[in-house]
Design a protein around this motif. Structure first.
Motif, mmCIF file in Angstrom:
data_model
loop_
_atom_site.group_PDB
_atom_site.id
_atom_site.type_symbol
_atom_site.label_atom_id
_atom_site.label_comp_id
_atom_site.label_asym_id
_atom_site.label_seq_id
_atom_site.Cartn_x
_atom_site.Cartn_y
_atom_site.Cartn_z
ATOM 1 N N ALA A 161 -57.036 22.479 -53.000
ATOM 2 C CA ALA A 161 -55.816 23.218 -52.649
ATOM 3 C C ALA A 161 -55.078 22.535 -51.504
ATOM 4 N N PHE A 162 -55.807 22.099 -50.482
ATOM 5 C CA PHE A 162 -55.164 21.438 -49.342
ATOM 6 C C PHE A 162 -54.652 20.052 -49.732
ATOM 7 N N ALA A 163 -55.334 19.400 -50.669
ATOM 8 C CA ALA A 163 -54.854 18.096 -51.137
ATOM 9 C C ALA A 163 -53.510 18.238 -51.844
ATOM 10 N N VAL A 164 -53.391 19.250 -52.700
ATOM 11 C CA VAL A 164 -52.108 19.508 -53.377
ATOM 12 C C VAL A 164 -51.029 19.863 -52.360
ATOM 13 N N LEU A 165 -51.402 20.679 -51.372
ATOM 14 C CA LEU A 165 -50.442 21.064 -50.334
ATOM 15 C C LEU A 165 -49.971 19.845 -49.546
ATOM 16 N N PHE A 166 -50.880 18.916 -49.263
ATOM 17 C CA PHE A 166 -50.504 17.707 -48.532
ATOM 18 C C PHE A 166 -49.566 16.825 -49.362
ATOM 19 N N ILE A 167 -49.841 16.722 -50.665
ATOM 20 C CA ILE A 167 -48.977 15.909 -51.533
ATOM 21 C C ILE A 167 -47.566 16.487 -51.584
ATOM 22 N N ILE A 168 -47.472 17.818 -51.725
ATOM 23 C CA ILE A 168 -46.146 18.461 -51.760
ATOM 24 C C ILE A 168 -45.433 18.259 -50.418
ATOM 25 N N MET A 169 -46.199 18.359 -49.309
ATOM 26 C CA MET A 169 -45.598 18.147 -48.002
ATOM 27 C C MET A 169 -45.065 16.726 -47.866
ATOM 28 N N LEU A 170 -45.804 15.757 -48.389
ATOM 29 C CA LEU A 170 -45.365 14.358 -48.323
ATOM 30 C C LEU A 170 -44.105 14.133 -49.161
ATOM 31 N N VAL A 171 -44.081 14.712 -50.358
ATOM 32 C CA VAL A 171 -42.893 14.594 -51.210
ATOM 33 C C VAL A 171 -41.686 15.238 -50.539
ATOM 34 N N ALA A 172 -41.890 16.411 -49.947
ATOM 35 C CA ALA A 172 -40.795 17.107 -49.275
ATOM 36 C C ALA A 172 -40.277 16.298 -48.096
ATOM 37 N N ALA A 173 -41.183 15.677 -47.332
ATOM 38 C CA ALA A 173 -40.770 14.871 -46.183
ATOM 39 C C ALA A 173 -39.976 13.646 -46.634
ATOM 40 N N CYS A 174 -40.429 13.005 -47.697
ATOM 41 C CA CYS A 174 -39.708 11.826 -48.217
ATOM 42 C C CYS A 174 -38.309 12.202 -48.691
ATOM 43 N N ALA A 175 -38.224 13.318 -49.415
ATOM 44 C CA ALA A 175 -36.930 13.742 -49.938
ATOM 45 C C ALA A 175 -35.981 14.127 -48.816
ATOM 46 N N MET A 176 -36.472 14.872 -47.839
ATOM 47 C CA MET A 176 -35.605 15.297 -46.742
ATOM 48 C C MET A 176 -35.201 14.123 -45.862
ATOM 49 N N TYR A 177 -36.074 13.148 -45.747
ATOM 50 C CA TYR A 177 -35.722 11.923 -45.011
ATOM 51 C C TYR A 177 -34.536 11.221 -45.676
ATOM 52 N N SER A 178 -34.559 11.163 -46.994
ATOM 53 C CA SER A 178 -33.461 10.506 -47.724
ATOM 54 C C SER A 178 -32.168 11.299 -47.620
ATOM 55 N N LEU A 179 -32.264 12.630 -47.601
ATOM 56 C CA LEU A 179 -31.066 13.469 -47.610
ATOM 57 C C LEU A 179 -30.446 13.655 -46.231
ATOM 58 N N GLU A 180 -31.253 13.616 -45.162
ATOM 59 C CA GLU A 180 -30.761 14.006 -43.842
ATOM 60 C C GLU A 180 -30.778 12.883 -42.798
ATOM 61 N N LYS A 181 -31.312 11.725 -43.131
ATOM 62 C CA LYS A 181 -31.488 10.693 -42.096
ATOM 63 C C LYS A 181 -30.160 10.211 -41.515
ATOM 64 N N ASP A 182 -29.099 10.169 -42.331
ATOM 65 C CA ASP A 182 -27.811 9.691 -41.829
ATOM 66 C C ASP A 182 -27.095 10.742 -40.996
ATOM 67 N N ILE A 183 -27.295 12.017 -41.334
ATOM 68 C CA ILE A 183 -26.617 13.102 -40.618
ATOM 69 C C ILE A 183 -27.382 13.497 -39.356
ATOM 70 N N GLN A 184 -28.714 13.517 -39.432
ATOM 71 C CA GLN A 184 -29.541 13.936 -38.292
ATOM 72 C C GLN A 184 -30.606 12.866 -37.992
ATOM 73 N N PRO A 185 -30.216 11.737 -37.485
ATOM 74 C CA PRO A 185 -31.204 10.692 -37.205
ATOM 75 C C PRO A 185 -32.195 11.074 -36.109
ATOM 76 N N GLU A 186 -31.816 12.023 -35.262
ATOM 77 C CA GLU A 186 -32.736 12.430 -34.192
ATOM 78 C C GLU A 186 -33.896 13.265 -34.715
ATOM 79 N N HIS A 187 -33.742 13.903 -35.886
ATOM 80 C CA HIS A 187 -34.795 14.739 -36.469
ATOM 81 C C HIS A 187 -35.428 14.124 -37.710
ATOM 82 N N PHE A 188 -34.723 13.319 -38.429
ATOM 83 C CA PHE A 188 -35.208 12.766 -39.699
ATOM 84 C C PHE A 188 -35.085 11.235 -39.720
ATOM 85 N N SER A 189 -35.415 10.609 -38.601
ATOM 86 C CA SER A 189 -35.291 9.161 -38.511
ATOM 87 C C SER A 189 -36.396 8.426 -39.267
ATOM 88 N N SER A 190 -37.494 9.133 -39.608
ATOM 89 C CA SER A 190 -38.602 8.519 -40.342
ATOM 90 C C SER A 190 -39.317 9.596 -41.150
#
Length: 310
Positions: A161-190
């Motif tokens: 269960a925690f492995a699946v949760l970690f994978i979803i968290m990683l996917v969410a972080a990657c997606a949000m990094y792509s969507l918000e890095k240009d607008i909010q570099p101070e929060h989504f710079s990586s």
């Protein structure tokens, strides 16, 4: 050895069935509780400065008691019921006990103090290790023992269960990094920085310190929140199911022993003390045990009436 066997009985947690050495349990529980209170009070700088000497004396006393307790447990563990039946020499049994989770907790309760005498350690870290002493209470709590058994038996399901949760968290972080890095570099710079937002959102905590501002980011954030509601509840459901299964298994085991203790509607002579001891070890309440016995007697009475009618 008589002395070793007596020491083993002293250090074994008392049960409702056998309270001869309950005073030892009470003394150790009280000492652990006072250690936690002392740790909390020492975090208040004014109290620590005013009573530092007394806190130090109490710490020395506690370390001495915990060290002697640990040594006594290792020495006498070979006479404990669960280790008497195990194969191997006494030293093999002791080594087996030293590697057990409870023995490791006992060791961590005093080992950082001795390390601090030879290694320059920050006192703040030593205080954190002192907090581990609260886990020594699990030895005297059947509820905590039940929880540990549930964790042990459901470890693979929880890991999945925690492995699946970690994978979803990683996917969410990657997606949000792509969507918000240009607008909010101070929060989504990586991606690692975006993982904080993903963790807070998936667990539905929502601190509000980092939020998406783009339309696609808000839409994706809403989807992740909905997914998080179901995913975070999954480990809780596994633990709840494990608790229920453990309790049901204990009742079934007691019921099986009860079936074997009854012959022709009556308890076998000498079976009542054995059943009472088993009830205490399994954590079955007096009320549950009495109901089971009454149902057993009624069942035998009904069977006897049926035999007479036939």
């Amino acid at each position: 050895m008589l002395a070793r066997a007596t020491m083993s009985k002293w250090l074994e947690p008392s049960t409702e069935y056998d309270k001869r050495y309950l005073w030892v349990d009470i003394a150790l529980i009280l000492l652990i509780g006072l250690n936690i209170i002392a740790l909390i009070l020492q975090s208040i700088e004014s109290l620590d400065q005013a009573y530092h000497r007394y806190f130090w004396y109490f710490e020395i006393f506690s370390i001495t008691v915990f060290t002697l307790e640990y040594g006594a447990r290792i020495w006498s563990i070979v006479d404990a019921p669960e280790y008497q039946q195990q194969a191997g020499s006494n030293w093999q049994k002791r080594w087996r006990y030293i590697r057990s989770p409870m023995a490791i907790i006992d060791l961590l309760a005093f080992l950082p103090f001795y390390l601090g005498l030879f290694i320059d350690l920050d006192l703040r870290y030593l205080r954190v290790f002192r907090l581990l002493r609260v886990f020594k209470l699990t030895r005297y709590s059947r509820s905590m023992q039940l929880l540990m058994n549930v964790f042990k038996e459901e470890r693979f399901s929880l890991f999945a269960a925690f492995a699946v949760l970690f994978i979803i968290m990683l996917v969410a972080a990657c997606a949000m990094y792509s969507l918000e890095k240009d607008i909010q570099p101070e929060h989504f710079s990586s991606i690692p920085q975006a993982m904080w937002w993903a963790l807070v959102t998936l667990t539905t905590v929502g601190y509000g310190d980092v939020t998406p501002v783009t339309d696609l980011g808000k839409l994706f954030g809403g989807l992740i929140t909905i997914v998080g509601i179901g995913m975070v509840a999954l480990p809780a459901g596994i633990l709840a199911s494990g608790f229920s299964e453990q309790l049901s298994r204990r009742r079934q085991f007691y019921q099986l022993a009860l079936d074997q203790a009854y012959q022709e509607g009556k308890l076998v002579p000498g079976a009542e003390p054995m059943l009472d001891k088993l009830r205490c070890e399994l954590g079955v309440s007096h009320t549950e045990a009495r109901i089971m016995q009454q149902l057993m007697e009624k069942r035998y009475q009904a069977m006897h009436v049926t035999d007479q009618d036939s």
